[in-house]
Motif scaffolding. Structure first.
Motif, mmCIF file in Angstrom:
data_model
loop_
_atom_site.group_PDB
_atom_site.id
_atom_site.type_symbol
_atom_site.label_atom_id
_atom_site.label_comp_id
_atom_site.label_asym_id
_atom_site.label_seq_id
_atom_site.Cartn_x
_atom_site.Cartn_y
_atom_site.Cartn_z
ATOM 1 N N ILE A 59 34.364 33.701 37.188
ATOM 2 C CA ILE A 59 34.243 35.011 37.840
ATOM 3 C C ILE A 59 35.048 35.054 39.127
ATOM 4 O O ILE A 59 35.880 35.952 39.343
ATOM 5 C CB ILE A 59 32.764 35.331 38.123
ATOM 6 N N PHE A 60 34.821 34.072 39.993
ATOM 7 C CA PHE A 60 35.404 34.154 41.334
ATOM 8 C C PHE A 60 36.876 33.738 41.364
ATOM 9 O O PHE A 60 37.640 34.291 42.168
ATOM 10 C CB PHE A 60 34.577 33.319 42.313
ATOM 11 N N PHE A 61 37.298 32.789 40.529
ATOM 12 C CA PHE A 61 38.728 32.477 40.508
ATOM 13 C C PHE A 61 39.515 33.689 40.030
ATOM 14 O O PHE A 61 40.568 34.022 40.589
ATOM 15 C CB PHE A 61 39.004 31.279 39.595
ATOM 16 N N MET A 62 39.022 34.341 38.995
ATOM 17 C CA MET A 62 39.677 35.538 38.483
ATOM 18 C C MET A 62 39.734 36.625 39.556
ATOM 19 O O MET A 62 40.784 37.259 39.769
ATOM 20 C CB MET A 62 38.924 36.053 37.252
ATOM 21 N N LEU A 63 38.612 36.822 40.263
ATOM 22 C CA LEU A 63 38.563 37.842 41.314
ATOM 23 C C LEU A 63 39.506 37.495 42.464
ATOM 24 O O LEU A 63 40.264 38.350 42.945
ATOM 25 C CB LEU A 63 37.124 37.972 41.827
ATOM 26 N N PHE A 94 38.230 28.686 31.449
ATOM 27 C CA PHE A 94 38.340 28.177 32.819
ATOM 28 C C PHE A 94 37.864 26.730 32.935
ATOM 29 O O PHE A 94 37.825 26.189 34.045
ATOM 30 C CB PHE A 94 37.530 29.071 33.763
ATOM 31 N N GLU A 95 37.497 26.101 31.803
ATOM 32 C CA GLU A 95 37.046 24.711 31.859
ATOM 33 C C GLU A 95 38.147 23.775 32.333
ATOM 34 O O GLU A 95 37.878 22.737 32.936
ATOM 35 C CB GLU A 95 36.534 24.273 30.484
ATOM 36 N N LEU A 96 39.405 24.131 32.063
ATOM 37 C CA LEU A 96 40.511 23.284 32.520
ATOM 38 C C LEU A 96 40.558 23.229 34.049
ATOM 39 O O LEU A 96 40.987 22.236 34.631
ATOM 40 C CB LEU A 96 41.846 23.768 31.959
ATOM 41 N N LEU A 97 40.097 24.298 34.726
ATOM 42 C CA LEU A 97 40.033 24.285 36.188
ATOM 43 C C LEU A 97 38.901 23.382 36.666
ATOM 44 O O LEU A 97 39.053 22.657 37.656
ATOM 45 C CB LEU A 97 39.841 25.705 36.729
ATOM 46 N N LYS A 133 46.251 32.907 27.105
ATOM 47 C CA LYS A 133 44.989 33.655 27.124
ATOM 48 C C LYS A 133 44.487 33.833 28.553
ATOM 49 O O LYS A 133 44.067 34.920 28.951
ATOM 50 C CB LYS A 133 43.934 32.911 26.297
ATOM 51 N N LEU A 134 44.525 32.739 29.307
ATOM 52 C CA LEU A 134 44.088 32.811 30.698
ATOM 53 C C LEU A 134 44.974 33.747 31.498
ATOM 54 O O LEU A 134 44.497 34.524 32.336
ATOM 55 C CB LEU A 134 44.108 31.402 31.312
ATOM 56 N N GLY A 135 46.283 33.703 31.233
ATOM 57 C CA GLY A 135 47.215 34.580 31.935
ATOM 58 C C GLY A 135 46.939 36.048 31.667
ATOM 59 O O GLY A 135 47.030 36.889 32.572
ATOM 60 N N VAL A 136 46.593 36.377 30.415
ATOM 61 C CA VAL A 136 46.281 37.774 30.077
ATOM 62 C C VAL A 136 45.042 38.234 30.830
ATOM 63 O O VAL A 136 45.003 39.343 31.385
ATOM 64 C CB VAL A 136 46.077 37.920 28.547
ATOM 65 N N VAL A 137 44.017 37.378 30.864
ATOM 66 C CA VAL A 137 42.780 37.735 31.576
ATOM 67 C C VAL A 137 43.058 37.951 33.065
ATOM 68 O O VAL A 137 42.595 38.932 33.674
ATOM 69 C CB VAL A 137 41.719 36.632 31.379
ATOM 70 N N LEU A 138 43.821 37.029 33.663
ATOM 71 C CA LEU A 138 44.152 37.163 35.085
ATOM 72 C C LEU A 138 45.029 38.391 35.327
ATOM 73 O O LEU A 138 44.908 39.057 36.363
ATOM 74 C CB LEU A 138 44.865 35.902 35.575
ATOM 75 N N GLY A 139 45.908 38.703 34.371
ATOM 76 C CA GLY A 139 46.746 39.892 34.497
ATOM 77 C C GLY A 139 45.929 41.173 34.456
ATOM 78 O O GLY A 139 46.179 42.116 35.221
ATOM 79 N N ILE A 140 44.935 41.220 33.560
ATOM 80 C CA ILE A 140 44.067 42.404 33.485
ATOM 81 C C ILE A 140 43.286 42.569 34.786
ATOM 82 O O ILE A 140 43.175 43.679 35.329
ATOM 83 C CB ILE A 140 43.111 42.279 32.277
ATOM 84 N N ALA A 141 42.741 41.445 35.298
ATOM 85 C CA ALA A 141 41.997 41.506 36.563
ATOM 86 C C ALA A 141 42.899 41.974 37.701
ATOM 87 O O ALA A 141 42.490 42.783 38.545
ATOM 88 C CB ALA A 141 41.407 40.130 36.884
ATOM 89 N N THR A 142 44.131 41.472 37.729
ATOM 90 C CA THR A 142 45.081 41.881 38.774
ATOM 91 C C THR A 142 45.395 43.369 38.683
ATOM 92 O O THR A 142 45.494 44.066 39.699
ATOM 93 C CB THR A 142 46.379 41.062 38.657
ATOM 94 N N THR A 143 45.551 43.861 37.458
ATOM 95 C CA THR A 143 45.836 45.289 37.273
ATOM 96 C C THR A 143 44.687 46.147 37.785
ATOM 97 O O THR A 143 44.898 47.150 38.490
ATOM 98 C CB THR A 143 46.089 45.586 35.784
ATOM 99 N N PRO A 158 29.721 24.391 36.979
ATOM 100 C CA PRO A 158 30.287 25.420 37.865
ATOM 101 C C PRO A 158 31.282 26.348 37.177
ATOM 102 O O PRO A 158 31.789 27.283 37.796
ATOM 103 C CB PRO A 158 30.996 24.581 38.931
ATOM 104 N N THR A 159 31.571 26.099 35.887
ATOM 105 C CA THR A 159 32.627 26.862 35.219
ATOM 106 C C THR A 159 32.338 28.354 35.206
ATOM 107 O O THR A 159 33.245 29.177 35.348
ATOM 108 C CB THR A 159 32.830 26.356 33.773
ATOM 109 N N VAL A 160 31.059 28.720 35.013
ATOM 110 C CA VAL A 160 30.726 30.146 34.957
ATOM 111 C C VAL A 160 31.030 30.833 36.286
ATOM 112 O O VAL A 160 31.493 31.975 36.326
ATOM 113 C CB VAL A 160 29.239 30.336 34.560
ATOM 114 N N PHE A 161 30.800 30.132 37.399
ATOM 115 C CA PHE A 161 31.099 30.701 38.717
ATOM 116 C C PHE A 161 32.610 30.743 38.955
ATOM 117 O O PHE A 161 33.138 31.710 39.505
ATOM 118 C CB PHE A 161 30.410 29.891 39.816
#
Length: 592
Positions: free
Chosen positions: A312-316, A289-292, A347-357, A306-309
């Motif tokens: 978590i919260f961008f994914m959520l 998430f460092e690119l964000l 990689k980021l897409g897979v993580v976001l996809g798992i969270a969405t599921t 702020p990357t650690v926050f």
């Protein structure tokens, strides 16, 4: 986490500066303070040349390589750019020829020389186009009219006249300067030349790695030159001083090289006033998430990362906006397909996809169908899902507000910690007052709602929190200022905080709104598909086409909204309430 930096000052004879910088490039960990843009003609030329290489690589991206490429060329990048420009010019000419072909085709084959021969005998040809339905039969009786062709809706005809006072009720068209066969020959010749350009590009594609090497070499030289001109001259230009920074854990490696080369240097622990470059150090999950974070700006040297926050919260928030388990599975599949092309994004897409599921399962939504109505799901599992209503309101809406309140409270806690760390406790009493009032009030209110503490205890805790907060907000917000000025400042801050916090909390309703919009649109496609299905049979084909296309469009729109709005909630609501500035510069070591 922001990596601790060590500051170096290198003192060299000016004649040894370039060779020393090359040694630093080999080590590859020292960030020499330098410009990131051209500063003179030489750097401007290198920057421009790098742009040519980048453009050539971009132009070759979708080109299919040739099987053999034994030919040698001059400058590869220039050859690519020149070939593409020539190809584009030819394709534009080809498009124009096709238009001319459409205009000439109705007139068929003819000899332009015959027009001139007729004119020598006093006869002139007049060319017309008219709607077939508007053709007047009397025209053939009154004029020497000959129909050339007709496409059903329009008729093309020629009138021959030797009358100087000739007049016709339609607007005359310009005479064609050649027939369709001439245009066709030009098209074929041009297509052949375009194919040659494509073959040339296919051969150049085989040299793509060579162009990349030239780009890397140019950028390395540019970096070295910018570092060289950044040095401070002294002693009538005999001495040059460079300032640089390296991670503290690389100090032994840098010192070993400096001592080996016999360089005079000063070393010190980097301070905030030195404006050291920022290198982030996070685990594999957070680093995705460092690119964000970089989209907004890296933290200053004394700021929190702020990357650690965000991780978590961008994914959520992304999962909230998507809100569909089926869409999460689609996102995982699409990300895996892009793994070779864009590994970091995949990689980021897979993580976001798992969270969405996961969130989609909690919201009991699968391709816009309510899973609570599925008989195959046990009742015990359904009880773990978010209820349709909470306290008479939509369950996901209540949850979005709760998550928003938690997000803002966390931001205020971070702001208080950061202020205390930088300014000291006594100089942060105003910040402590607001955090105690809002975060403490939220915690006490939450405990009271679920019945952990009774109303009498709640009242006294709120009174104590209110008194302590008021002291910090109105009287102790600046110990070095007049108490009346503190009170006035506290009133103004109270107005801004009260109005701003309400808007900030309501902003999180977008999480619910976007999820709801996507779900309703998906339901609409499902309903249309079921109507097309009817009693089955051939309706199954229509059902599948409608549902697949509909949900594909819906997923695309949902992903766009789910990226932009969570980013906004982190960049605006969280960063504003946490006091994050993000004005640090990225760590860019001098390296080959």
């Amino acid at each position: 986490m922001v990596t601790e930096m060590t500051k170096y000052n290198f003192i060299l004879m000016s004649g040894d500066a370039e060779e020393f910088l090359k040694k630093l490039q080999e080590v590859g960990v020292v960030d020499i303070t330098r410009s990131v843009k051209p500063v003179d003609d030489k750097s401007e030329d290198m920057w421009s040349r790098a742009g040519v290489y980048r453009k050539a690589l971009s132009l070759l991206k979708d080109v299919t390589p040739a099987e053999f490429a034994d030919k040698t060329y001059g400058d590869l990048a220039d050859s690519v750019v020149e070939t593409v420009n020539e190809k584009d010019t030819m394709e534009a000419q080809l498009s124009q020829l096709h238009k001319e072909m459409e205009e000439r085709l109705p007139w068929g084959k003819f000899e332009v020389e015959n027009f001139k021969k007729l004119e020598e005998h006093g006869l002139k040809l007049h060319f017309y186009k008219a709607k077939t339905s508007a053709m007047d039969p009397a025209w053939k009786e009154n004029y020497a009219l000959s129909e050339i062709s007709s496409d059903g809706s329009s008729t093309y005809f020629v009138v021959v006249s030797d009358d100087e006072n000739y007049d016709f009720p339609l607007k005359e068209m310009p005479a064609p300067d050649c027939d369709c066969l001439d245009i066709e020959k030009k098209i074929n010749d041009l297509q052949y030349e375009i194919e040659k350009k494509y073959r040339h590009l296919s051969e150049l594609k085989c040299h793509e790695s060579d162009i990349q090497k030239e780009l890397d070499k140019t950028l390395s030289k540019l970096d070295l030159h910018l570092a060289h001109v950044s040095g401070t001259k002294a002693a009538a230009d005999y001495i040059t001083v460079f300032e640089g920074f390296a991670p503290a854990d690389k100090e032994a490696e840098v010192k070993e090289m400096l001592d080996r080369e016999g360089v005079l240097y000063l070393v010190d622990k980097a301070k905030v006033d030195d404006n050291p470059p920022i290198k982030l150090k996070n685990n594999k999950f957070v680093s995705m998430f460092e690119l964000l974070t970089d989209m907004y700006g890296r933290p200053k040297y004394n700021e929190f990362d702020p990357t650690v926050f965000i991780s978590i919260f961008f994914m959520l928030f992304f999962a909230f906006c998507m809100g569909d388990a089926g869409y999460g599975l689609v996102l995982i599949g699409a990300s895996l397909l892009l793994k070779k092309m864009m590994p970091d994004i995949a990689k980021l897409g897979v993580v976001l996809g798992i969270a969405t599921t996961v969130i989609g399962l909690l919201f009991h939504t699968f391709f816009s169908t309510d899973m609570l109505t599925w008989s195959i799901i046990p009742e015990a599992v359904k009880k773990c899902m978010v209820p349709t209503e909470i306290a008479g309101f939509d369950g996901t809406m209540v949850l979005a507000i709760i998550v928003g309140i938690v997000h803002i409270c966390l931001a205020m806690v971070v702001k208080t910690y950061q202020s205390t760390k930088v300014n000291g406790f006594l100089n942060s009493l105003g910040t402590w007052g607001w955090t105690l009032l809002i975060v403490g009030g939220v915690i006490v209110g939450g405990l009271a709602l679920i019945g952990v503490i009774d109303s009498v205890v709640t009242k006294w805790i709120i009174i104590v929190i209110g008194i302590l907060s008021a002291l910090g907000i109105f009287f102790l917000n600046d110990l070095h200022r007049n108490p009346l000025a503190n009170f006035g400042s506290g009133l103004w801050e109270t107005y801004n905080t009260a109005t701003g916090l309400l808007g900030d909390v309501l902003s999180y309703l977008r999480l619910y709104a976007l999820g709801l919009a996507g779900a309703k649109l998906g339901e609409a496609f499902n309903a249309i598909g079921l109507q097309a299905l009817g009693d089955g049979g051939a309706g199954w084909i229509a059902f599948i086409v409608i549902v697949v296309i509909g949900h594909t469009l819906n997923v695309a729109m949902c992903v766009l909204g789910a990226f932009v709005h969570p980013l906004r909630l982190n960049f605006l609501e969280f960063f504003k309430n946490s006091g994050y500035e993000g004005t640090g510069r990225k760590y860019n070591p001098l390296k080959e």
